[in-house]
Design a protein around this motif. Structure first.
Motif, mmCIF file in Angstrom:
data_model
loop_
_atom_site.group_PDB
_atom_site.id
_atom_site.type_symbol
_atom_site.label_atom_id
_atom_site.label_comp_id
_atom_site.label_asym_id
_atom_site.label_seq_id
_atom_site.Cartn_x
_atom_site.Cartn_y
_atom_site.Cartn_z
ATOM 1 N N CYS A 193 -39.513 44.650 45.400
ATOM 2 C CA CYS A 193 -39.458 43.520 44.466
ATOM 3 C C CYS A 193 -38.410 42.523 44.939
ATOM 4 N N GLY A 250 -41.666 45.903 37.327
ATOM 5 C CA GLY A 250 -41.570 46.392 35.949
ATOM 6 C C GLY A 250 -40.199 46.837 35.498
ATOM 7 N N PRO A 251 -39.565 47.818 36.161
ATOM 8 C CA PRO A 251 -38.291 48.348 35.651
ATOM 9 C C PRO A 251 -37.093 47.527 36.119
ATOM 10 N N ASN A 299 -35.854 47.255 43.012
ATOM 11 C CA ASN A 299 -36.827 48.335 42.922
ATOM 12 C C ASN A 299 -37.857 48.226 44.038
HETATM 13 S S1 FES Z 1 -37.449 41.851 38.759
HETATM 14 FE FE1 FES Z 1 -37.725 43.562 40.079
HETATM 15 S S2 FES Z 1 -38.779 44.997 38.900
HETATM 16 FE FE2 FES Z 1 -38.675 43.254 37.638
#
Ligand code: FES
Length: 100
Positions: A8, A52-53, A59
């Motif tokens: 991400c 998501g997280p 992530n």
């Molecule tokens: S901004 Fe990276 S998981 Fe939401």
């Protein structure tokens, strides 16, 4: 097995600390550098939007293993490539799949 790492690099998360502002781009660059150094053509790394997280970021997820990672830094690049090449999971950075 050909594995694919999605990291991400989102920079806009509503009220959340987006991964792209917490080192996601640096992580992608570090993994790409290690892949080039090792000459590993069968694996891929791709920056992506929000996974998501957000609070755990940066992530990432490795497919087809469906292993999720959180709280990554560029210093994890070597071990992420170990996962991509040999399937060795970086256990201390592993997080639950969102929604599981
Ligand atoms: S901004 Fe990276 S998981 Fe939401």
């Amino acid at each position: 097995m050909a594995r694919h790492l999605f990291v991400c690099t989102n920079t806009r998360a509503s009220g959340k600390p987006a991964c792209g502002l917490r080192g996601g781009e640096l992580l992608v660059a570090a993994v790409q550098r290690v892949l080039l150094e090792r000459g590993t053509p069968d694996v891929l790394v791709t920056p992506c939007a929000c996974l998501g997280p957000c609070f755990d970021g940066p992530n990432a997820v490795v497919y087809p293993d469906a292993v999720w990672y959180g709280g990554l830094t560029a210093t994890d690049a070597e071990r992420l490539v170990d996962h991509l090449v040999d399937g060795v999971v970086l256990a201390e950075r592993q997080i639950d799949r969102p929604g599981s």
